[in-house]
Design a protein around this motif. Structure first.
Motif, mmCIF file in Angstrom:
data_model
loop_
_atom_site.group_PDB
_atom_site.id
_atom_site.type_symbol
_atom_site.label_atom_id
_atom_site.label_comp_id
_atom_site.label_asym_id
_atom_site.label_seq_id
_atom_site.Cartn_x
_atom_site.Cartn_y
_atom_site.Cartn_z
ATOM 1 N N ASN A 171 0.852 -1.183 0.000
ATOM 2 C CA ASN A 171 0.000 0.000 0.000
ATOM 3 C C ASN A 171 0.892 1.238 0.000
ATOM 4 O OD1 ASN A 171 0.782 0.515 2.751
ATOM 5 N ND2 ASN A 171 -0.842 -0.852 3.466
ATOM 6 N N ARG A 172 0.326 2.406 0.252
ATOM 7 C CA ARG A 172 1.073 3.659 0.123
ATOM 8 C C ARG A 172 1.521 4.232 1.469
ATOM 9 N NH1 ARG A 172 0.757 5.218 -5.327
ATOM 10 N NH2 ARG A 172 -0.077 3.407 -6.439
ATOM 11 N N PHE A 173 1.512 3.437 2.535
ATOM 12 C CA PHE A 173 1.868 3.909 3.874
ATOM 13 C C PHE A 173 3.283 3.461 4.247
ATOM 14 C CE2 PHE A 173 -2.769 3.653 3.947
ATOM 15 C CZ PHE A 173 -3.123 4.860 4.525
ATOM 16 N N MET A 174 4.138 4.414 4.550
ATOM 17 C CA MET A 174 5.483 4.137 5.034
ATOM 18 C C MET A 174 5.594 4.632 6.474
ATOM 19 S SD MET A 174 9.163 5.463 3.470
ATOM 20 C CE MET A 174 8.906 4.602 1.914
ATOM 21 N N LEU A 175 6.117 3.789 7.349
ATOM 22 C CA LEU A 175 6.347 4.224 8.729
ATOM 23 C C LEU A 175 7.595 5.082 8.780
ATOM 24 C CD1 LEU A 175 5.485 3.968 11.763
ATOM 25 C CD2 LEU A 175 7.226 2.174 11.927
ATOM 26 N N ALA A 176 7.471 6.261 9.346
ATOM 27 C CA ALA A 176 8.620 7.163 9.477
ATOM 28 C C ALA A 176 9.656 6.566 10.422
ATOM 29 C CB ALA A 176 8.158 8.514 10.004
ATOM 30 N N PRO A 177 10.915 6.926 10.245
ATOM 31 C CA PRO A 177 11.956 6.535 11.197
ATOM 32 C C PRO A 177 11.790 7.335 12.486
ATOM 33 C CG PRO A 177 12.864 7.974 9.522
ATOM 34 C CD PRO A 177 11.445 7.726 9.127
ATOM 35 N N LEU A 178 11.428 6.648 13.568
ATOM 36 C CA LEU A 178 11.030 7.334 14.798
ATOM 37 C C LEU A 178 11.969 6.986 15.952
ATOM 38 C CD1 LEU A 178 7.233 6.690 14.319
ATOM 39 C CD2 LEU A 178 8.314 8.953 14.342
ATOM 40 N N THR A 179 12.656 7.993 16.465
ATOM 41 C CA THR A 179 13.507 7.804 17.626
ATOM 42 C C THR A 179 12.673 7.274 18.788
ATOM 43 O OG1 THR A 179 14.981 9.578 16.945
ATOM 44 C CG2 THR A 179 15.010 8.980 19.281
ATOM 45 N N ASN A 180 13.134 6.194 19.422
ATOM 46 C CA ASN A 180 12.348 5.605 20.519
ATOM 47 C C ASN A 180 13.171 5.186 21.735
ATOM 48 O OD1 ASN A 180 12.897 2.482 20.089
ATOM 49 N ND2 ASN A 180 12.490 3.335 18.058
ATOM 50 N N GLN A 181 14.497 5.203 21.615
ATOM 51 C CA GLN A 181 15.389 5.009 22.773
ATOM 52 C C GLN A 181 15.146 3.697 23.511
ATOM 53 O OE1 GLN A 181 15.626 8.496 25.283
ATOM 54 N NE2 GLN A 181 16.074 9.848 23.578
ATOM 55 N N GLN A 182 14.810 2.646 22.783
ATOM 56 C CA GLN A 182 14.493 1.366 23.430
ATOM 57 C C GLN A 182 15.584 0.315 23.269
ATOM 58 O OE1 GLN A 182 9.784 0.737 23.478
ATOM 59 N NE2 GLN A 182 10.515 0.937 21.394
ATOM 60 N N SER A 183 16.669 0.621 22.553
ATOM 61 C CA SER A 183 17.704 -0.380 22.347
ATOM 62 C C SER A 183 18.727 -0.361 23.471
ATOM 63 C CB SER A 183 18.384 -0.158 20.989
ATOM 64 O OG SER A 183 17.599 -0.694 19.950
ATOM 65 N N TYR A 184 19.658 -1.306 23.405
ATOM 66 C CA TYR A 184 20.692 -1.433 24.433
ATOM 67 C C TYR A 184 21.801 -0.400 24.222
ATOM 68 C CZ TYR A 184 18.426 -5.873 25.483
ATOM 69 O OH TYR A 184 17.511 -6.845 25.829
ATOM 70 N N PRO A 185 22.578 -0.099 25.267
ATOM 71 C CA PRO A 185 23.626 0.926 25.132
ATOM 72 C C PRO A 185 24.649 0.648 24.032
ATOM 73 C CG PRO A 185 23.195 0.486 27.450
ATOM 74 C CD PRO A 185 22.414 -0.542 26.669
ATOM 75 N N ASP A 186 24.863 -0.629 23.709
ATOM 76 C CA ASP A 186 25.832 -0.954 22.664
ATOM 77 C C ASP A 186 25.212 -0.961 21.267
ATOM 78 O OD1 ASP A 186 24.337 -3.275 22.686
ATOM 79 O OD2 ASP A 186 26.002 -4.600 23.254
ATOM 80 N N GLY A 187 23.930 -0.580 21.165
ATOM 81 C CA GLY A 187 23.287 -0.489 19.867
ATOM 82 C C GLY A 187 22.527 -1.719 19.426
ATOM 83 N N ARG A 188 22.569 -2.793 20.225
ATOM 84 C CA ARG A 188 21.803 -3.987 19.867
ATOM 85 C C ARG A 188 20.312 -3.742 20.094
ATOM 86 N NH1 ARG A 188 22.527 -7.965 23.359
ATOM 87 N NH2 ARG A 188 23.492 -6.523 24.860
ATOM 88 N N LEU A 189 19.504 -4.287 19.197
ATOM 89 C CA LEU A 189 18.058 -4.137 19.309
ATOM 90 C C LEU A 189 17.524 -4.876 20.527
ATOM 91 C CD1 LEU A 189 16.873 -4.539 15.617
ATOM 92 C CD2 LEU A 189 16.200 -2.692 17.138
ATOM 93 N N SER A 190 16.586 -4.250 21.207
ATOM 94 C CA SER A 190 15.916 -4.885 22.346
ATOM 95 C C SER A 190 14.621 -5.537 21.889
ATOM 96 C CB SER A 190 15.592 -3.844 23.419
ATOM 97 O OG SER A 190 14.592 -2.949 22.942
ATOM 98 N N ASP A 191 14.078 -6.411 22.737
ATOM 99 C CA ASP A 191 12.775 -7.020 22.447
ATOM 100 C C ASP A 191 11.691 -5.945 22.348
ATOM 101 O OD1 ASP A 191 13.917 -9.523 22.412
ATOM 102 O OD2 ASP A 191 13.294 -10.053 24.456
#
Length: 364
Positions: free
Chosen positions: A20-40
């Motif tokens: 479809n025509r909907f793109m999710l914007a890149p949104l800062t959310n501060q939920q990852s780990y301090p070393d940059g690894r993605l969190s659950d």
């Protein structure tokens, strides 16, 4: 295009089509780990947007170098240790039929000294103590953008979006006020745009034929000049090295700041450009079905959804069901945000935006 047209598939030059025509914007959310690894928490937040019907789900801005980090809890794409979490995310998004992209970013002189020490910039900046990159470091920065794209490809993402907006490092190189270099990356418009074009060309040449490349540009603020950004967009779309151009306009209905361009919308200066096979979209306070449809009617191919995608993980589905849909009024209850997959760290960040999150115990 009518409201129903928002749900037509959108073919891209490379790789699969958006459903479809909907793109999710890149949104800062501060939920990852301090070393940059993605969190659950961050994976859940993004997977829910895929489940909610977004045609393309994009990560928050991901630094391509550790010295480019601008926020705590920011996911990274600057080391191979980040690939495992990114792979989990790419698989989760794909399972819901959405495309996936990592936004490649470097904060430059807007990076956080508390997190990275001395920021770097095209030129020395006394405002925050940023030092100027030397020529070898500029070349390394280019190569690190390309290496980050290769990590995203290895992780299984459909593509990347290069962050050339909001006064971050690629925009800093473009800016005639911030960039005071006297080498091949400074001075003329051709030189100031060189780094961005080299990043695009490098990713295109080193990633696979079906790997998608998007570019985010903002034509105002942080020293940007509308005429120059428009010329850059024209050239980039002419070469068709990217698959889509994502305009961050702050407000899709606004007129330009520069007096000589007033009298029509900022968006109109880009929708009138020849774009060949490059798709064009825009972001900026799109909170309702009607405004989303109006962006397409104005000449865009897709619409990028930010805050409305925080308030409802299934914004596209809400729009599909109801052509009169509008986002929930603010401030928003914490429980509502939690129901939308917004974790505690993200809620704490959202509290920094006045009037967005209701006080504890408030009914909304």
């Amino acid at each position: 295009m009518s409201h129903a047209g928002l749900f037509e598939p959108l073919a891209l030059t490379r790789g699969p089509a958006m459903k479809n025509r909907f793109m999710l914007a890149p949104l800062t959310n501060q939920q990852s780990y301090p070393d940059g690894r993605l969190s659950d928490d961050e994976i859940r937040w993004l997977e829910m947007r895929a489940e909610g019907g977004f045609g393309l789900v994009m990560t928050a801005a991901a630094p391509v170098q550790q010295v480019g980090q601008g926020y705590p809890g920011q996911l990274g794409v600057f080391e191979d240790l980040h690939i495992e979490g990114l792979s989990r995310l790419a698989s989760a998004v794909r399972a819901h039929g959405s495309l996936s992209a990592v936004q490649l970013y470097h904060g430059g002189d807007r990076a956080s000294p508390e997190l990275i020490g001395t920021p770097v910039s095209p030129s020395e900046n006394s405002r925050n103590g940023a030092r100027s990159l030397n020529l070898k470091e500029v070349e390394q920065l280019r190569d690190d953008f390309i290496a980050a794209a290769l990590r995203a490809e290895t992780a299984g993402f459909d593509g990347v979006e290069i962050h050339g907006a909001h006064g971050y490092i690629l925009a800093q190189f473009l800016s005639p006020t911030i960039n005071q270099r006297d080498d091949r990356y400074g001075g003329s418009f051709e030189n100031r745009s060189r780094l961005m074009l080299e990043v695009i060309d490098g990713i295109r040449s080193q990633c696979g034929d079906d790997f998608q490349i998007g570019l985010r540009l903002s034509p105002e603020r942080f020293g940007m000049r509308l005429a120059e950004v428009r010329d850059l967009a024209t050239e980039i779309m002419r070469t068709e090295q990217i698959d889509y151009l994502d305009l961050s306009l702050w407000d899709v209905t606004k007129q330009p700041h520069e007096e000589e361009f007033q009298g029509r919308t900022l968006l109109s200066y880009f929708t009138e450009l020849p774009r060949g096979n490059v798709r064009l979209g825009a972001a900026g306070k799109v909170m309702s079905a009607a405004l989303a449809a109006s962006v397409i009617e104005a000449g865009c191919d897709f619409v990028t959804i930010g805050r409305a995608g925080i308030l409802r993980h299934d914004f596209p589905e809400q729009v599909r069901r109801n052509p009169e849909y509008d986002s929930p009024s603010q401030p928003i209850a914490v429980q509502h945000l939690q129901d939308q997959g917004v974790g505690q760290d993200f809620i704490a960040y959202l509290r920094t935006f006045p009037g967005l999150v209701a006080e504890e115990g408030t009914r909304t």
